[in-house]
Design a protein around this motif. Sequence first.
Motif, mmCIF file in Angstrom:
data_model
loop_
_atom_site.group_PDB
_atom_site.id
_atom_site.type_symbol
_atom_site.label_atom_id
_atom_site.label_comp_id
_atom_site.label_asym_id
_atom_site.label_seq_id
_atom_site.Cartn_x
_atom_site.Cartn_y
_atom_site.Cartn_z
ATOM 1 N N ILE A 3 -47.204 18.953 -11.494
ATOM 2 C CA ILE A 3 -45.884 19.456 -11.837
ATOM 3 C C ILE A 3 -45.320 20.191 -10.627
ATOM 4 O O ILE A 3 -46.036 20.944 -9.958
ATOM 5 C CB ILE A 3 -45.959 20.425 -13.029
ATOM 6 C CG1 ILE A 3 -46.598 19.741 -14.220
ATOM 7 C CG2 ILE A 3 -44.578 20.933 -13.395
ATOM 8 C CD1 ILE A 3 -46.959 20.705 -15.323
ATOM 9 N N ARG A 5 -42.118 22.663 -9.092
ATOM 10 C CA ARG A 5 -40.977 23.560 -9.339
ATOM 11 C C ARG A 5 -40.486 24.086 -8.004
ATOM 12 O O ARG A 5 -41.269 24.253 -7.067
ATOM 13 C CB ARG A 5 -41.399 24.777 -10.175
ATOM 14 C CG ARG A 5 -41.722 24.501 -11.587
ATOM 15 C CD ARG A 5 -42.242 25.740 -12.299
ATOM 16 N NE ARG A 5 -41.271 26.845 -12.309
ATOM 17 C CZ ARG A 5 -41.593 28.102 -12.575
ATOM 18 N NH1 ARG A 5 -42.849 28.440 -12.838
ATOM 19 N NH2 ARG A 5 -40.679 29.044 -12.572
ATOM 20 N N TYR A 59 -45.849 13.467 -19.173
ATOM 21 C CA TYR A 59 -44.603 14.091 -18.756
ATOM 22 C C TYR A 59 -43.540 13.938 -19.837
ATOM 23 O O TYR A 59 -43.343 12.865 -20.402
ATOM 24 C CB TYR A 59 -44.104 13.464 -17.449
ATOM 25 C CG TYR A 59 -42.760 13.994 -17.024
ATOM 26 C CD1 TYR A 59 -42.616 15.313 -16.626
ATOM 27 C CD2 TYR A 59 -41.632 13.183 -17.034
ATOM 28 C CE1 TYR A 59 -41.389 15.817 -16.236
ATOM 29 C CE2 TYR A 59 -40.402 13.678 -16.649
ATOM 30 C CZ TYR A 59 -40.287 14.994 -16.254
ATOM 31 O OH TYR A 59 -39.072 15.491 -15.886
ATOM 32 N N LEU A 65 -40.841 23.141 -17.567
ATOM 33 C CA LEU A 65 -42.009 23.024 -16.690
ATOM 34 C C LEU A 65 -42.975 24.187 -16.854
ATOM 35 O O LEU A 65 -44.181 24.011 -16.714
ATOM 36 C CB LEU A 65 -41.558 22.894 -15.233
ATOM 37 C CG LEU A 65 -40.762 21.621 -14.909
ATOM 38 C CD1 LEU A 65 -40.309 21.662 -13.473
ATOM 39 C CD2 LEU A 65 -41.587 20.387 -15.184
ATOM 40 N N TYR A 68 -45.975 23.718 -19.416
ATOM 41 C CA TYR A 68 -47.125 22.832 -19.222
ATOM 42 C C TYR A 68 -48.365 23.633 -18.960
ATOM 43 O O TYR A 68 -48.363 24.669 -18.405
ATOM 44 C CB TYR A 68 -46.879 21.875 -18.056
ATOM 45 C CG TYR A 68 -46.040 20.685 -18.440
ATOM 46 C CD1 TYR A 68 -46.616 19.578 -19.034
ATOM 47 C CD2 TYR A 68 -44.678 20.674 -18.201
ATOM 48 C CE1 TYR A 68 -45.845 18.485 -19.379
ATOM 49 C CE2 TYR A 68 -43.901 19.592 -18.555
ATOM 50 C CZ TYR A 68 -44.487 18.493 -19.134
ATOM 51 O OH TYR A 68 -43.734 17.417 -19.485
#
Length: 68
Positions: A3, A5, A59, A65, A68
């Motif tokens: 993931i 960010r 996903y 986010l 997760y």
Amino acid sequence: MLIYRFLTGEDDSSFCHKVTKALSEGWQLYGSPTYAYDAVSKKMKAGQAVTRNAKDQPYDPDRKLVDY
């Protein structure tokens, strides 16, 4: 699944706290921080990419986010 960010904010202690919080939650720094001057606010802005491995989770673009 990896993931990604991108954290942003004014280049001040609150931005450092945002990155530190992400690191304490298992995110890892990805690359170098970035800096840019915001001519409207007349302040420096900072950005830092972070990643985290979320095992065994598909996903879902509707999911935040941080969840997760």
